[in-house]
Design a protein around this motif. Sequence first.
Motif, PDB file in Angstrom:
ATOM      1  N   ALA A 147     -10.744  -3.221   6.004  1.00 60.45           N
ATOM      2  CA  ALA A 147      -9.350  -2.789   5.860  1.00 60.45           C
ATOM      3  C   ALA A 147      -8.513  -3.924   5.271  1.00 60.45           C
ATOM      4  CB  ALA A 147      -8.792  -2.361   7.213  1.00 60.45           C
ATOM      5  N   ASP A 148      -7.631  -3.568   4.351  1.00 54.18           N
ATOM      6  CA  ASP A 148      -6.808  -4.577   3.671  1.00 54.18           C
ATOM      7  C   ASP A 148      -5.490  -3.923   3.285  1.00 54.18           C
ATOM      8  OD1 ASP A 148      -5.593  -6.339   1.852  1.00 54.18           O
ATOM      9  OD2 ASP A 148      -7.512  -7.100   1.150  1.00 54.18           O
ATOM     10  N   LEU A 149      -4.406  -4.302   3.966  1.00 59.97           N
ATOM     11  CA  LEU A 149      -3.093  -3.720   3.694  1.00 59.97           C
ATOM     12  C   LEU A 149      -2.663  -3.976   2.251  1.00 59.97           C
ATOM     13  CD1 LEU A 149      -0.437  -2.338   4.576  1.00 59.97           C
ATOM     14  CD2 LEU A 149       0.360  -4.601   5.327  1.00 59.97           C
ATOM     15  N   ASP A 150      -2.843  -5.199   1.769  1.00 54.75           N
ATOM     16  CA  ASP A 150      -2.386  -5.524   0.414  1.00 54.75           C
ATOM     17  C   ASP A 150      -3.130  -4.709  -0.634  1.00 54.75           C
ATOM     18  OD1 ASP A 150      -0.536  -7.332   1.345  1.00 54.75           O
ATOM     19  OD2 ASP A 150      -1.890  -9.053   1.199  1.00 54.75           O
ATOM     20  N   ALA A 151      -4.432  -4.506  -0.446  1.00 52.68           N
ATOM     21  CA  ALA A 151      -5.206  -3.712  -1.408  1.00 52.68           C
ATOM     22  C   ALA A 151      -4.755  -2.259  -1.385  1.00 52.68           C
ATOM     23  CB  ALA A 151      -6.698  -3.812  -1.086  1.00 52.68           C
ATOM     24  N   ALA A 152      -4.482  -1.737  -0.185  1.00 49.87           N
ATOM     25  CA  ALA A 152      -4.007  -0.353  -0.084  1.00 49.87           C
ATOM     26  C   ALA A 152      -2.652  -0.194  -0.763  1.00 49.87           C
ATOM     27  CB  ALA A 152      -3.925   0.067   1.390  1.00 49.87           C
ATOM     28  N   VAL A 153      -1.761  -1.176  -0.555  1.00 49.10           N
ATOM     29  CA  VAL A 153      -0.431  -1.116  -1.177  1.00 49.10           C
ATOM     30  C   VAL A 153      -0.548  -1.200  -2.698  1.00 49.10           C
ATOM     31  CG1 VAL A 153       1.753  -2.361  -1.440  1.00 49.10           C
ATOM     32  CG2 VAL A 153       0.788  -1.990   0.833  1.00 49.10           C
ATOM     33  N   GLU A 154      -1.460  -2.050  -3.178  1.00 49.14           N
ATOM     34  CA  GLU A 154      -1.651  -2.164  -4.626  1.00 49.14           C
ATOM     35  C   GLU A 154      -2.170  -0.854  -5.218  1.00 49.14           C
ATOM     36  OE1 GLU A 154      -1.499  -3.321  -8.377  1.00 49.14           O
ATOM     37  OE2 GLU A 154      -0.587  -4.341  -6.662  1.00 49.14           O
ATOM     38  N   SER A 155      -3.045  -0.137  -4.474  1.00 49.65           N
ATOM     39  CA  SER A 155      -3.526   1.151  -4.974  1.00 49.65           C
ATOM     40  C   SER A 155      -2.397   2.174  -4.999  1.00 49.65           C
ATOM     41  CB  SER A 155      -4.699   1.656  -4.118  1.00 49.65           C
ATOM     42  OG  SER A 155      -4.278   2.090  -2.839  1.00 49.65           O
ATOM     43  N   HIS A 161       2.554   5.073  -8.455  1.00 45.13           N
ATOM     44  CA  HIS A 161       3.686   4.555  -9.237  1.00 45.13           C
ATOM     45  C   HIS A 161       5.042   4.552  -8.532  1.00 45.13           C
ATOM     46  CE1 HIS A 161       0.784   4.661 -12.442  1.00 45.13           C
ATOM     47  NE2 HIS A 161       0.676   5.967 -12.357  1.00 45.13           N
ATOM     48  N   PRO A 162       5.117   4.512  -7.214  1.00 49.56           N
ATOM     49  CA  PRO A 162       6.430   4.244  -6.627  1.00 49.56           C
ATOM     50  C   PRO A 162       6.601   2.734  -6.473  1.00 49.56           C
ATOM     51  CG  PRO A 162       4.898   4.709  -4.879  1.00 49.56           C
ATOM     52  CD  PRO A 162       4.102   4.702  -6.164  1.00 49.56           C
ATOM     53  N   ALA A 163       7.737   2.322  -5.912  1.00 53.54           N
ATOM     54  CA  ALA A 163       7.928   0.909  -5.602  1.00 53.54           C
ATOM     55  C   ALA A 163       7.665   0.740  -4.104  1.00 53.54           C
ATOM     56  CB  ALA A 163       9.354   0.482  -5.941  1.00 53.54           C
ATOM     57  N   PRO A 164       6.451   0.294  -3.698  1.00 53.54           N
ATOM     58  CA  PRO A 164       6.169   0.142  -2.270  1.00 53.54           C
ATOM     59  C   PRO A 164       6.973  -1.003  -1.672  1.00 53.54           C
ATOM     60  CG  PRO A 164       4.233  -0.435  -3.592  1.00 53.54           C
ATOM     61  CD  PRO A 164       5.319  -0.080  -4.543  1.00 53.54           C
ATOM     62  N   LEU A 165       7.639  -0.725  -0.558  1.00 54.02           N
ATOM     63  CA  LEU A 165       8.464  -1.718   0.128  1.00 54.02           C
ATOM     64  C   LEU A 165       7.851  -1.939   1.505  1.00 54.02           C
ATOM     65  CD1 LEU A 165      11.891  -0.131  -0.893  1.00 54.02           C
ATOM     66  CD2 LEU A 165      10.768  -2.099  -1.966  1.00 54.02           C
ATOM     67  N   VAL A 166       7.058  -2.979   1.636  1.00 55.74           N
ATOM     68  CA  VAL A 166       6.288  -3.234   2.857  1.00 55.74           C
ATOM     69  C   VAL A 166       7.210  -3.846   3.900  1.00 55.74           C
ATOM     70  CG1 VAL A 166       4.290  -4.417   3.821  1.00 55.74           C
ATOM     71  CG2 VAL A 166       4.224  -3.579   1.464  1.00 55.74           C
ATOM     72  N   VAL A 167       7.383  -3.150   5.020  1.00 55.29           N
ATOM     73  CA  VAL A 167       8.294  -3.615   6.074  1.00 55.29           C
ATOM     74  C   VAL A 167       7.546  -4.167   7.281  1.00 55.29           C
ATOM     75  CG1 VAL A 167      10.120  -2.031   5.346  1.00 55.29           C
ATOM     76  CG2 VAL A 167       8.500  -1.308   7.110  1.00 55.29           C
ATOM     77  N   GLN A 168       6.213  -4.132   7.240  1.00 59.28           N
ATOM     78  CA  GLN A 168       5.407  -4.689   8.316  1.00 59.28           C
ATOM     79  C   GLN A 168       4.201  -5.397   7.720  1.00 59.28           C
ATOM     80  OE1 GLN A 168       4.201  -1.276  10.604  1.00 59.28           O
ATOM     81  NE2 GLN A 168       6.081  -1.190  11.800  1.00 59.28           N
ATOM     82  N   VAL A 169       3.719  -6.411   8.424  1.00 56.38           N
ATOM     83  CA  VAL A 169       2.433  -7.020   8.074  1.00 56.38           C
ATOM     84  C   VAL A 169       1.603  -7.104   9.353  1.00 56.38           C
ATOM     85  CG1 VAL A 169       3.237  -8.314   6.069  1.00 56.38           C
ATOM     86  CG2 VAL A 169       3.443  -9.326   8.336  1.00 56.38           C
ATOM     87  N   ALA A 178      -4.197  -6.579  16.221  1.00 57.41           N
ATOM     88  CA  ALA A 178      -3.559  -6.437  17.531  1.00 57.41           C
ATOM     89  C   ALA A 178      -2.139  -5.928  17.464  1.00 57.41           C
ATOM     90  CB  ALA A 178      -3.573  -7.792  18.256  1.00 57.41           C
ATOM     91  N   GLY A 179      -1.500  -6.015  16.316  1.00 59.85           N
ATOM     92  CA  GLY A 179      -0.108  -5.598  16.232  1.00 59.85           C
ATOM     93  C   GLY A 179       0.434  -5.826  14.839  1.00 59.85           C
ATOM     94  N   VAL A 180       1.759  -5.779  14.735  1.00 62.75           N
ATOM     95  CA  VAL A 180       2.408  -5.954  13.436  1.00 62.75           C
ATOM     96  C   VAL A 180       3.633  -6.843  13.595  1.00 62.75           C
ATOM     97  CG1 VAL A 180       1.631  -3.704  12.592  1.00 62.75           C
ATOM     98  CG2 VAL A 180       3.881  -3.891  13.677  1.00 62.75           C
ATOM     99  N   ILE A 181       4.025  -7.436  12.482  1.00 61.27           N
ATOM    100  CA  ILE A 181       5.293  -8.168  12.427  1.00 61.27           C
ATOM    101  C   ILE A 181       6.303  -7.287  11.709  1.00 61.27           C
ATOM    102  CG2 ILE A 181       6.489 -10.186  11.504  1.00 61.27           C
ATOM    103  CD1 ILE A 181       3.821 -11.696  11.707  1.00 61.27           C
TER     104      ILE A 181
END
Length: 673
Positions: A147-155, A161-169, A178-181
């Motif tokens: 699992a990779d959040l950055d790779a999923a967001v890039e896909s 083609h939207p502008a992904p705005l990541v509000v958690q890491v 274990a959780g998110v920031i």
Amino acid sequence: MRAQVFNPLTALTAVRNLGILAHVDAGKTTVTERMLYLTGATHKRGEVHDGTTVTDFDSQERDRGITIFAAAVSCVWDGHRINLIDTPGHVDFSDEVERSLRVLDGAIAVFDGVAGVEPQSESVWRRADRHGVPRVAFVNKLDRAGADLDAAVESIRRRLHPAPLVVQVPIGREDGFAGVIDLLGLRALVWADGEYAVGPVPDDLLAEALRRRRLLEEAVAELHPGALEEFCAEPSISEATLAAALRDLTGSGAGLVVLCGSAYKNRGIEPLLDAVVRYLPSPLDVPAVRGQDGAERAADPAAPLAALAFKVSATATGRLTYVRVYSGTMRKGDTVLDAGSGRTERISRILRVQADRHAETDLAVAGDIVAVVGPKAARTGTTLCAPGAPLLLEPPGATEPVVSVAVEPRKGTDGDRLAAALARLTEEDPSLAVRTDAETGQTVLSGMGELHLEVAAEKLRREHRLEVGVGRPQVSFRESVLRGVSGLLYRHVKQDGGAGQYAHVVIDVEPLEEGFVFASAVTGGRVPREYVRAVEAGCRDALSDGPLGGHPVTGLRVTLTDGATHVKDSSEMAFRTAGRLALREALRSCAMVLLEPVVEVTVTVPDDMAGGVLGDLSARRGRISDSRARAGTVVITAVVPLAEVFGYATRLRSRTQGRGTFTTRPAGYAPAG
């Protein structure tokens, strides 16, 4: 768990109507189950693999482990009523998604943290785009290996083609997730033993969190004028300004808020519920519903009633019609108008829906999604409105079936029962179609795919207690123009006593990429306008059976270039007949091509088995368009004739020792090889 209290008299700003959209097996149903549990709507977490979920209540859904039918549920979070529709992820049931999107104000798009955007994710995303449905994204399964959040967001950025705005890491990776920031508030949310704690960001993650928040501020400032003003004037954008900007960007579709978690491990659902309340629109935030005549009706309980039926279901206790109330108030015992047919219906009961369970209520107001008992003739797409204020709403679109099977009863005496059961199936699912083959006399059931027809046949057996035989699936061919003709003259003259028929038309036929277009280039009034419309109607009549094999014709432009009339004998009927016969004659003179439906197949196999799978796809007349390695596997994309995909699941399992998987999505039509 927060105390959940909802005041039914609260303004519509406290209502959210949303759907859960995703590719099959991305975790939609598990996300829904966790939301119901955390809001107190259920007292036990349902699991897909155990067959204990609330929304997958049908026996076939539990047996197959997938969502087949859209299911509506309600819950309350932070004083807001959330009406949820869990939609299917399999391509064969995409029309269920279409009907749901028609009545939703917002959606949660769920993505697999390993696979990212998958084929059906893209398909349902485009459908949501067409309906203008605002969305937030939830990247699920971050606890899985790879699992990779950055790779999923890039896909998401690359394929949707939207502008992904990541509000958690995420805090931790894979098994250590274990959780998110939370980047807006710069706080850590950590889950343990089913509960989550809010605390400061760990020291070792603080620098990365600050970097990510700055990237979020920059991305939002580029898209939102208010945020840009604060970005230029202050050291950083405040949480309140960011939240307001994110809500605006979500509503306009200019940005996509991205959250993450693991629904199965119960991590990330509470912030997702907060995001639903915070960013997705209420019924008051979406444009007023518009009738086909252009009239608008606002989301106001005091306005005249306007409601759209989006699903019909036959249950053991009677016929349920699921409706979205757009304006006005619907009360138990009311008489409403079916705006399409002009007949009146009585609302005998109104039910709050919790999947297969219902709670009776006395009224439903603008913004509600409920089921009603009473209307006998209402179908999917029917508008129910106040008799004194008619309004006809645009019905949900229906996709044309592409696969057909012959269905016949095992017992000769069950013919009438089978006809009645098929009529009920098509009433509940408009993407199914039934006809009688003129040559063989067989009853033919058509649908969106092999699985769709399998499910329909199984419903006949389980729910209607009918033993039926089902033939091998057959695809629906089309015919198209490869090279056209010009100046084809057709004169229709008929005289058999009394007024005769006379119509003279000249048409050009030329190829078109898809569909049918009719145009008139007649000048000087040689063919009156009403006769031009009749010629167009006649041409459309001729499209039903082409010259190659009687298949529907598509992909052509017809231009009426000249014609002539008779003072007494010309009529709309004569010109319609002339149009039909002229186009049929023209098509016999054109160079025609036979088209067959094709699908895009995405196969995921272990890398040591890719060669055999590639060879098998080529043998099935597949055209390989992409092949890429990913974490010990190879993902192969190919365009394959639909007829060659029947039975492919069994073939793939045997070739890959059960380790290969595949998905399909429609890719239109291509010349038959």
